[in-house]
Design a protein around this motif. Sequence first.
Motif, PDB file in Angstrom:
ATOM      1  N   SER A   1      -6.730  11.292 -15.229  1.00  0.00           N
ATOM      2  CA  SER A   1      -7.907  11.821 -16.013  1.00  0.00           C
ATOM      3  C   SER A   1      -8.853  10.696 -14.719  1.00  0.00           C
ATOM      4  O   SER A   1      -9.672  11.193 -13.717  1.00  0.00           O
ATOM      5  N   GLU A   2      -8.664   9.663 -15.397  1.00  0.00           N
ATOM      6  CA  GLU A   2      -8.798   8.185 -14.794  1.00  0.00           C
ATOM      7  C   GLU A   2      -8.130   8.371 -12.598  1.00  0.00           C
ATOM      8  O   GLU A   2      -8.922   7.818 -11.984  1.00  0.00           O
ATOM      9  N   PHE A   3      -7.169   8.554 -12.732  1.00  0.00           N
ATOM     10  CA  PHE A   3      -6.603   9.044 -11.422  1.00  0.00           C
ATOM     11  C   PHE A   3      -7.814  10.173 -10.877  1.00  0.00           C
ATOM     12  O   PHE A   3      -7.478   9.998  -9.218  1.00  0.00           O
ATOM     13  N   HIS A   4      -7.889  10.629 -11.135  1.00  0.00           N
ATOM     14  CA  HIS A   4      -8.251  12.192 -10.418  1.00  0.00           C
ATOM     15  C   HIS A   4      -9.732  11.361 -10.596  1.00  0.00           C
ATOM     16  O   HIS A   4     -10.374  11.551  -8.951  1.00  0.00           O
ATOM     17  N   ALA A   5     -10.007  10.910 -10.668  1.00  0.00           N
ATOM     18  CA  ALA A   5     -11.792   9.746 -10.382  1.00  0.00           C
ATOM     19  C   ALA A   5     -10.936   8.965  -9.270  1.00  0.00           C
ATOM     20  O   ALA A   5     -12.321   8.098  -8.553  1.00  0.00           O
ATOM     21  N   ALA A   6     -10.233   7.580  -9.815  1.00  0.00           N
ATOM     22  CA  ALA A   6      -9.995   7.030  -8.954  1.00  0.00           C
ATOM     23  C   ALA A   6     -10.089   7.460  -7.376  1.00  0.00           C
ATOM     24  O   ALA A   6     -10.234   7.195  -6.333  1.00  0.00           O
ATOM     25  N   LEU A   7      -9.001   8.525  -7.341  1.00  0.00           N
ATOM     26  CA  LEU A   7      -8.933   9.263  -6.132  1.00  0.00           C
ATOM     27  C   LEU A   7     -10.206  10.223  -5.519  1.00  0.00           C
ATOM     28  O   LEU A   7     -10.201   9.504  -4.144  1.00  0.00           O
ATOM     29  N   GLY A   8     -10.509  10.582  -5.616  1.00  0.00           N
ATOM     30  CA  GLY A   8     -11.712  11.126  -5.422  1.00  0.00           C
ATOM     31  C   GLY A   8     -12.595  10.142  -5.053  1.00  0.00           C
ATOM     32  O   GLY A   8     -12.857  10.202  -3.766  1.00  0.00           O
ATOM     33  N   GLN A   9     -13.171   9.007  -5.909  1.00  0.00           N
ATOM     34  CA  GLN A   9     -14.240   7.986  -5.132  1.00  0.00           C
ATOM     35  C   GLN A   9     -13.478   7.805  -4.328  1.00  0.00           C
ATOM     36  O   GLN A   9     -13.546   6.942  -2.877  1.00  0.00           O
ATOM     37  N   PHE A  10     -11.974   6.570  -3.666  1.00  0.00           N
ATOM     38  CA  PHE A  10     -10.958   6.693  -2.374  1.00  0.00           C
ATOM     39  C   PHE A  10     -11.138   6.905  -1.366  1.00  0.00           C
ATOM     40  O   PHE A  10     -11.351   6.458  -0.431  1.00  0.00           O
ATOM     41  N   ILE A  11     -11.107   8.822  -1.754  1.00  0.00           N
ATOM     42  CA  ILE A  11     -10.949   9.444  -0.248  1.00  0.00           C
ATOM     43  C   ILE A  11     -12.811   9.771   0.239  1.00  0.00           C
ATOM     44  O   ILE A  11     -12.804   8.994   0.932  1.00  0.00           O
ATOM     45  N   ASN A  12     -14.029   9.058  -0.766  1.00  0.00           N
ATOM     46  CA  ASN A  12     -14.989   8.836  -0.475  1.00  0.00           C
ATOM     47  C   ASN A  12     -15.233   8.006  -0.135  1.00  0.00           C
ATOM     48  O   ASN A  12     -16.167   7.656   1.472  1.00  0.00           O
ATOM     49  N   TYR A  13     -14.861   6.975  -0.025  1.00  0.00           N
ATOM     50  CA  TYR A  13     -15.163   5.275   0.414  1.00  0.00           C
ATOM     51  C   TYR A  13     -14.455   5.541   1.836  1.00  0.00           C
ATOM     52  O   TYR A  13     -14.825   4.841   3.076  1.00  0.00           O
ATOM     53  N   ARG A  14     -13.449   6.196   2.125  1.00  0.00           N
ATOM     54  CA  ARG A  14     -12.538   5.680   3.134  1.00  0.00           C
ATOM     55  C   ARG A  14     -13.835   6.600   4.504  1.00  0.00           C
ATOM     56  O   ARG A  14     -13.186   6.220   4.897  1.00  0.00           O
ATOM     57  N   THR A  15     -13.887   7.964   3.345  1.00  0.00           N
ATOM     58  CA  THR A  15     -14.578   8.720   4.527  1.00  0.00           C
ATOM     59  C   THR A  15     -15.598   8.383   4.873  1.00  0.00           C
ATOM     60  O   THR A  15     -15.620   7.433   7.064  1.00  0.00           O
ATOM     61  N   VAL A  16     -15.809   7.097   4.355  1.00  0.00           N
ATOM     62  CA  VAL A  16     -17.692   6.858   4.980  1.00  0.00           C
ATOM     63  C   VAL A  16     -16.899   5.246   5.737  1.00  0.00           C
ATOM     64  O   VAL A  16     -17.233   4.808   7.126  1.00  0.00           O
ATOM     65  N   LEU A  17     -16.282   4.651   5.461  1.00  0.00           N
ATOM     66  CA  LEU A  17     -15.362   3.614   5.870  1.00  0.00           C
ATOM     67  C   LEU A  17     -15.230   3.686   7.006  1.00  0.00           C
ATOM     68  O   LEU A  17     -15.797   3.061   8.494  1.00  0.00           O
TER      69      LEU A  17
END
Length: 138
Positions: free
Chosen positions: A69-85
């Motif tokens: 569950s933590e990995f799912h959340a971390a992966l989603g956050q990572f993808i969102n941040y990378r998209t914006v960056l």
Amino acid sequence: MAAKDIFHDAVKNALIKENWVITDDPLYLEFGGVDLYVDLGAEKLVGAEKDGKKIAVEIKSFIRRSLISEFHAALGQFINYRTVLRRIEPERVLYLAVSEDTYEAFFTLVFTQVAVEENHIKLIVYNPGNEVILEWKN
């Protein structure tokens, strides 16, 4: 703004030990009507030309009961941040920082390795007790 991860200062100090200059704590991003906060922004001057490297670091402790569950959340956050960056600071490289224990217990599993590879996640593996970076995984 989200609360700091319990290992926030350990990762920050480890980066400083490697001569990174912490420029943002947190790194604020605004894009498309959404405000985001990556845990750290840092820069490092490289070589005689002083060609700077810029990174953003999202720190995750993985201390809850369900690592997946933590990995799912971390992966989603990572993808969102990378998209914006990629749109507003394309020169800045995003990393996910995980402790040595978490890396050994979870990130060495075949599932996690495939997910990391498929999603092009760059990792920083650190030792929180010694406040040192053990490995940069690109």
